[in-house]
Scaffold this motif. Structure first.
Motif, PDB file in Angstrom:
ATOM      1  N   VAL A   1       1.983  -7.903   1.375  1.00 44.31           N
ATOM      2  CA  VAL A   1       3.062  -7.046   0.915  1.00 44.31           C
ATOM      3  C   VAL A   1       2.506  -6.293  -0.285  1.00 44.31           C
ATOM      4  O   VAL A   1       2.069  -6.901  -1.261  1.00 44.31           O
ATOM      5  CB  VAL A   1       4.315  -7.848   0.496  1.00 44.31           C
TER       6      VAL A   1
ATOM      7  N   LYS B   1       3.378  -3.578  -3.186  1.00 44.36           N
ATOM      8  CA  LYS B   1       4.491  -2.946  -3.887  1.00 44.36           C
ATOM      9  C   LYS B   1       3.935  -1.992  -4.934  1.00 44.36           C
ATOM     10  O   LYS B   1       2.859  -2.217  -5.480  1.00 44.36           O
ATOM     11  CB  LYS B   1       5.358  -3.991  -4.594  1.00 44.36           C
ATOM     12  N   SER B   2       4.708  -0.962  -5.211  1.00 41.15           N
ATOM     13  CA  SER B   2       4.376  -0.032  -6.281  1.00 41.15           C
ATOM     14  C   SER B   2       5.674   0.510  -6.846  1.00 41.15           C
ATOM     15  O   SER B   2       6.623   0.765  -6.096  1.00 41.15           O
ATOM     16  CB  SER B   2       3.498   1.110  -5.767  1.00 41.15           C
TER      17      SER B   2
ATOM     18  N   ARG C   1       8.923  -1.264  -5.719  1.00 36.29           N
ATOM     19  CA  ARG C   1       9.420  -1.326  -4.342  1.00 36.29           C
ATOM     20  C   ARG C   1       8.277  -1.527  -3.360  1.00 36.29           C
ATOM     21  O   ARG C   1       7.122  -1.203  -3.634  1.00 36.29           O
ATOM     22  CB  ARG C   1      10.206  -0.075  -3.997  1.00 36.29           C
ATOM     23  N   VAL C   2       8.631  -2.060  -2.203  1.00 35.25           N
ATOM     24  CA  VAL C   2       7.636  -2.323  -1.163  1.00 35.25           C
ATOM     25  C   VAL C   2       7.214  -0.994  -0.550  1.00 35.25           C
ATOM     26  O   VAL C   2       8.045  -0.215  -0.096  1.00 35.25           O
ATOM     27  CB  VAL C   2       8.227  -3.252  -0.070  1.00 35.25           C
ATOM     28  N   ILE C   3       5.909  -0.721  -0.560  1.00 33.87           N
ATOM     29  CA  ILE C   3       5.409   0.490   0.087  1.00 33.87           C
ATOM     30  C   ILE C   3       4.693   0.176   1.400  1.00 33.87           C
ATOM     31  O   ILE C   3       4.485   1.066   2.213  1.00 33.87           O
ATOM     32  CB  ILE C   3       4.497   1.319  -0.843  1.00 33.87           C
TER      33      ILE C   3
ATOM     34  N   SER D   1       3.872  -3.405   4.207  1.00 36.72           N
ATOM     35  CA  SER D   1       3.749  -4.819   4.529  1.00 36.72           C
ATOM     36  C   SER D   1       3.183  -4.918   5.938  1.00 36.72           C
ATOM     37  O   SER D   1       3.324  -3.998   6.745  1.00 36.72           O
ATOM     38  CB  SER D   1       5.097  -5.536   4.426  1.00 36.72           C
TER      39      SER D   1
ATOM     40  N   TYR E   1       0.065  -1.291  -8.757  1.00 38.75           N
ATOM     41  CA  TYR E   1       0.360  -2.059  -7.555  1.00 38.75           C
ATOM     42  C   TYR E   1       0.686  -3.509  -7.888  1.00 38.75           C
ATOM     43  O   TYR E   1       0.326  -4.023  -8.949  1.00 38.75           O
ATOM     44  CB  TYR E   1      -0.807  -2.010  -6.556  1.00 38.75           C
ATOM     45  N   ASP E   2       1.348  -4.136  -6.964  1.00 35.00           N
ATOM     46  CA  ASP E   2       1.662  -5.560  -7.003  1.00 35.00           C
ATOM     47  C   ASP E   2       1.403  -6.050  -5.580  1.00 35.00           C
ATOM     48  O   ASP E   2       2.119  -5.671  -4.653  1.00 35.00           O
ATOM     49  CB  ASP E   2       3.127  -5.743  -7.408  1.00 35.00           C
TER      50      ASP E   2
ATOM     51  N   LYS F   1      -1.800  -8.078  -9.636  1.00 31.00           N
ATOM     52  CA  LYS F   1      -1.155  -6.878 -10.165  1.00 31.00           C
ATOM     53  C   LYS F   1      -2.231  -6.065 -10.859  1.00 31.00           C
ATOM     54  O   LYS F   1      -3.151  -6.614 -11.448  1.00 31.00           O
ATOM     55  CB  LYS F   1      -0.099  -7.234 -11.217  1.00 31.00           C
TER      56      LYS F   1
END
Length: 161
Positions: free
Chosen positions: A63, A65-66, A69-71, A73, A116-117, A139
């Motif tokens: 997954v 995220k940026s 929110r999820v960008i 997956s 990013y995460d 992260k």
């Protein structure tokens, strides 16, 4: 008889808990490439196998995220195996469509990178135990290439020589 079964279950559970398990870490996340379909990010993962035998990786789930929110997956089924008694390096490619990148324009123009995460799950098949998931989290920020990086162009010093 029930007491004996409980003792046996506890003994087995303790021994399994004490068994060494593979360890993994996300070593780097970088821009893999840009194409007409989207932008590819590449996560480099190192997995240490404490056993002498290789262990199959059943699946990698991710997954990305940026900006909160999820960008993206997805998962990668059957990416290979972890070699015995050594660290195996894996590349986890993640392709983000351009339409999603456009939605991150505010973050990009703020500091010319994408924060990013990343959450990864490595699902491996351990003998006796069965499927075991190693959760990973990272992260950071991916610096975007400048126009000079994309289209080339050297330093003025190089042109003088």
């Amino acid at each position: 008889m029930a007491g004996l079964m409980d003792k046996a279950k506890n003994f087995v559970a303790e021994k399994i808990a004490e068994m060494p398990k593979p360890e993994a870490s996300i070593e780097d996340v970088d821009l893999g490439g840009v194409s007409k379909d989207g932008v590819t990010y590449n996560a480099k993962v190192g997995i240490m196998n404490p056993y002498s035998q290789s262990i199959p990786i059943c699946e990698i789930s991710y997954v990305l995220k940026s900006d909160g929110r999820v960008i993206l997956s997805g998962n990668i089924p059957d990416p290979g195996s972890i070699a015995g008694k050594e660290t195996t390096k894996l590349d986890v490619p993640m392709k983000v469509p351009h339409s999603v990148i456009v939605s991150l324009v505010k973050d990009i123009f703020r500091d010319w990178d994408i924060d990013y995460d990343l959450e990864l799950g490595l699902i491996i098949d351990l003998p006796i135990i069965g499927n075991f998931t190693i959760p990973l989290h990272s992260k950071g920020e991916v610096k975007l290439p400048s126009i000079k990086d994309v289209f080339g162009g050297g330093d003025d010093e190089e042109k003088k020589e």
